[in-house]
Design a protein around this motif. Sequence first.
Motif, PDB file in Angstrom:
ATOM      1  N   TRP A  16     -25.144  75.610 -22.634  1.00  0.00           N
ATOM      2  CA  TRP A  16     -24.099  76.526 -23.080  1.00  0.00           C
ATOM      3  C   TRP A  16     -24.592  77.484 -24.157  1.00  0.00           C
ATOM      4  O   TRP A  16     -24.080  78.602 -24.278  1.00  0.00           O
ATOM      5  CB  TRP A  16     -22.853  75.767 -23.506  1.00  0.00           C
ATOM      6  N   LEU A  17     -25.578  77.088 -24.927  1.00  0.00           N
ATOM      7  CA  LEU A  17     -26.155  78.013 -25.902  1.00  0.00           C
ATOM      8  C   LEU A  17     -26.838  79.169 -25.168  1.00  0.00           C
ATOM      9  O   LEU A  17     -26.696  80.335 -25.553  1.00  0.00           O
ATOM     10  CB  LEU A  17     -27.150  77.287 -26.821  1.00  0.00           C
ATOM     11  N   LEU A  18     -27.551  78.856 -24.094  1.00  0.00           N
ATOM     12  CA  LEU A  18     -28.170  79.888 -23.270  1.00  0.00           C
ATOM     13  C   LEU A  18     -27.097  80.818 -22.704  1.00  0.00           C
ATOM     14  O   LEU A  18     -27.250  82.038 -22.704  1.00  0.00           O
ATOM     15  CB  LEU A  18     -28.981  79.258 -22.132  1.00  0.00           C
ATOM     16  N   PHE A  19     -26.009  80.241 -22.244  1.00  0.00           N
ATOM     17  CA  PHE A  19     -24.886  81.017 -21.710  1.00  0.00           C
ATOM     18  C   PHE A  19     -24.387  82.001 -22.774  1.00  0.00           C
ATOM     19  O   PHE A  19     -24.242  83.195 -22.514  1.00  0.00           O
ATOM     20  CB  PHE A  19     -23.758  80.072 -21.279  1.00  0.00           C
ATOM     21  N   ALA A  20     -24.132  81.493 -23.980  1.00  0.00           N
ATOM     22  CA  ALA A  20     -23.613  82.333 -25.058  1.00  0.00           C
ATOM     23  C   ALA A  20     -24.579  83.455 -25.425  1.00  0.00           C
ATOM     24  O   ALA A  20     -24.165  84.587 -25.702  1.00  0.00           O
ATOM     25  CB  ALA A  20     -23.300  81.476 -26.284  1.00  0.00           C
ATOM     26  N   VAL A  21     -25.859  83.156 -25.410  1.00  0.00           N
ATOM     27  CA  VAL A  21     -26.867  84.146 -25.790  1.00  0.00           C
ATOM     28  C   VAL A  21     -27.018  85.224 -24.716  1.00  0.00           C
ATOM     29  O   VAL A  21     -27.177  86.406 -25.030  1.00  0.00           O
ATOM     30  CB  VAL A  21     -28.224  83.461 -26.064  1.00  0.00           C
ATOM     31  N   LEU A  22     -26.938  84.851 -23.450  1.00  0.00           N
ATOM     32  CA  LEU A  22     -27.243  85.783 -22.359  1.00  0.00           C
ATOM     33  C   LEU A  22     -26.046  86.468 -21.708  1.00  0.00           C
ATOM     34  O   LEU A  22     -26.238  87.449 -20.979  1.00  0.00           O
ATOM     35  CB  LEU A  22     -28.049  85.069 -21.275  1.00  0.00           C
ATOM     36  N   LEU A  24     -23.821  88.570 -22.477  1.00  0.00           N
ATOM     37  CA  LEU A  24     -23.610  90.006 -22.678  1.00  0.00           C
ATOM     38  C   LEU A  24     -24.876  90.847 -22.508  1.00  0.00           C
ATOM     39  O   LEU A  24     -24.834  92.074 -22.648  1.00  0.00           O
ATOM     40  CB  LEU A  24     -22.999  90.257 -24.060  1.00  0.00           C
ATOM     41  N   VAL A  25     -25.986  90.217 -22.177  1.00  0.00           N
ATOM     42  CA  VAL A  25     -27.247  90.946 -22.014  1.00  0.00           C
ATOM     43  C   VAL A  25     -27.147  92.086 -21.003  1.00  0.00           C
ATOM     44  O   VAL A  25     -27.685  93.179 -21.247  1.00  0.00           O
ATOM     45  CB  VAL A  25     -28.400  89.977 -21.682  1.00  0.00           C
ATOM     46  N   PRO A  26     -26.459  91.927 -19.867  1.00  0.00           N
ATOM     47  CA  PRO A  26     -26.374  93.059 -18.934  1.00  0.00           C
ATOM     48  C   PRO A  26     -25.775  94.321 -19.553  1.00  0.00           C
ATOM     49  O   PRO A  26     -26.078  95.434 -19.126  1.00  0.00           O
ATOM     50  CB  PRO A  26     -25.489  92.523 -17.798  1.00  0.00           C
ATOM     51  N   LEU A  46     -27.237  99.303 -11.886  1.00  0.00           N
ATOM     52  CA  LEU A  46     -28.346  98.493 -11.401  1.00  0.00           C
ATOM     53  C   LEU A  46     -28.195  97.029 -11.803  1.00  0.00           C
ATOM     54  O   LEU A  46     -28.524  96.133 -11.022  1.00  0.00           O
ATOM     55  CB  LEU A  46     -29.666  99.064 -11.924  1.00  0.00           C
ATOM     56  N   VAL A  47     -27.699  96.782 -12.995  1.00  0.00           N
ATOM     57  CA  VAL A  47     -27.543  95.392 -13.447  1.00  0.00           C
ATOM     58  C   VAL A  47     -26.107  94.873 -13.320  1.00  0.00           C
ATOM     59  O   VAL A  47     -25.827  93.742 -13.705  1.00  0.00           O
ATOM     60  CB  VAL A  47     -28.044  95.197 -14.893  1.00  0.00           C
ATOM     61  N   HIS A  48     -25.210  95.703 -12.780  1.00  0.00           N
ATOM     62  CA  HIS A  48     -23.831  95.267 -12.613  1.00  0.00           C
ATOM     63  C   HIS A  48     -23.399  95.211 -11.147  1.00  0.00           C
ATOM     64  O   HIS A  48     -22.206  95.271 -10.846  1.00  0.00           O
ATOM     65  CB  HIS A  48     -22.890  96.163 -13.421  1.00  0.00           C
ATOM     66  N   ILE A  49     -24.368  95.109 -10.245  1.00  0.00           N
ATOM     67  CA  ILE A  49     -24.059  94.866  -8.843  1.00  0.00           C
ATOM     68  C   ILE A  49     -24.588  93.474  -8.499  1.00  0.00           C
ATOM     69  O   ILE A  49     -25.519  92.979  -9.127  1.00  0.00           O
ATOM     70  CB  ILE A  49     -24.654  95.943  -7.904  1.00  0.00           C
ATOM     71  N   LEU A  50     -23.993  92.860  -7.519  1.00  0.00           N
ATOM     72  CA  LEU A  50     -24.316  91.463  -7.212  1.00  0.00           C
ATOM     73  C   LEU A  50     -25.651  91.253  -6.518  1.00  0.00           C
ATOM     74  O   LEU A  50     -26.105  90.120  -6.411  1.00  0.00           O
ATOM     75  CB  LEU A  50     -23.189  90.842  -6.385  1.00  0.00           C
ATOM     76  N   THR A  72     -28.877  83.128 -13.135  1.00  0.00           N
ATOM     77  CA  THR A  72     -28.124  83.663 -12.003  1.00  0.00           C
ATOM     78  C   THR A  72     -26.627  83.461 -12.208  1.00  0.00           C
ATOM     79  O   THR A  72     -25.828  84.386 -12.017  1.00  0.00           O
ATOM     80  CB  THR A  72     -28.553  82.971 -10.692  1.00  0.00           C
ATOM     81  N   LEU A  73     -26.235  82.268 -12.602  1.00  0.00           N
ATOM     82  CA  LEU A  73     -24.818  81.962 -12.793  1.00  0.00           C
ATOM     83  C   LEU A  73     -24.230  82.737 -13.965  1.00  0.00           C
ATOM     84  O   LEU A  73     -23.092  83.212 -13.896  1.00  0.00           O
ATOM     85  CB  LEU A  73     -24.633  80.459 -12.970  1.00  0.00           C
ATOM     86  N   ILE A  74     -24.989  82.885 -15.031  1.00  0.00           N
ATOM     87  CA  ILE A  74     -24.523  83.654 -16.189  1.00  0.00           C
ATOM     88  C   ILE A  74     -24.332  85.116 -15.799  1.00  0.00           C
ATOM     89  O   ILE A  74     -23.321  85.745 -16.140  1.00  0.00           O
ATOM     90  CB  ILE A  74     -25.524  83.526 -17.358  1.00  0.00           C
ATOM     91  N   TRP A  75     -25.288  85.651 -15.075  1.00  0.00           N
ATOM     92  CA  TRP A  75     -25.237  87.048 -14.631  1.00  0.00           C
ATOM     93  C   TRP A  75     -24.048  87.285 -13.707  1.00  0.00           C
ATOM     94  O   TRP A  75     -23.297  88.252 -13.867  1.00  0.00           O
ATOM     95  CB  TRP A  75     -26.552  87.375 -13.960  1.00  0.00           C
ATOM     96  N   ALA A  76     -23.841  86.392 -12.748  1.00  0.00           N
ATOM     97  CA  ALA A  76     -22.710  86.520 -11.825  1.00  0.00           C
ATOM     98  C   ALA A  76     -21.383  86.404 -12.584  1.00  0.00           C
ATOM     99  O   ALA A  76     -20.426  87.137 -12.302  1.00  0.00           O
ATOM    100  CB  ALA A  76     -22.792  85.459 -10.736  1.00  0.00           C
ATOM    101  N   PHE A  77     -21.328  85.501 -13.556  1.00  0.00           N
ATOM    102  CA  PHE A  77     -20.131  85.354 -14.390  1.00  0.00           C
ATOM    103  C   PHE A  77     -19.834  86.669 -15.103  1.00  0.00           C
ATOM    104  O   PHE A  77     -18.695  87.141 -15.116  1.00  0.00           O
ATOM    105  CB  PHE A  77     -20.338  84.221 -15.405  1.00  0.00           C
TER     106      PHE A  77
END
Length: 106
Positions: A16-22, A24-26, A46-50, A72-77
């Motif tokens: 979950w720390l990784l989730f919190a850090v990443l 908003l990266v996109p 480019l970074v907001h398409i699936l 992958t899951l963080i990005w899709a979320f």
Amino acid sequence: MALAAAVVFAIVGGAWLLFAVLVLVPDLSMLFYLAGPRIGAFAYNLVHILIGPFILAALAWATDSVIAKQITLIWAFHIAVDRALGYGLKLPTSFQDTHLGRIGRG
């Protein structure tokens, strides 16, 4: 999709720390708007398409990379939450102009 990504992230024991850090990266892709709306829209989209998360998911599956699966899951979320909030893919005219309609004031 956001709920599914979060649930699967929890099921696979995602950090979950990784989730919190990443998560908003996109949105760092918005910095490309400093180069103008056309370049900004291209970079943001480019970074907001699936397709990005789908490609990373395929690579994660092929290599059995735990960190790639989590990213992958963080990005899709992130993408799913953006869409749910009305933030669509950007048009080259302005950051506020999206495929879902205009965002923000006026």
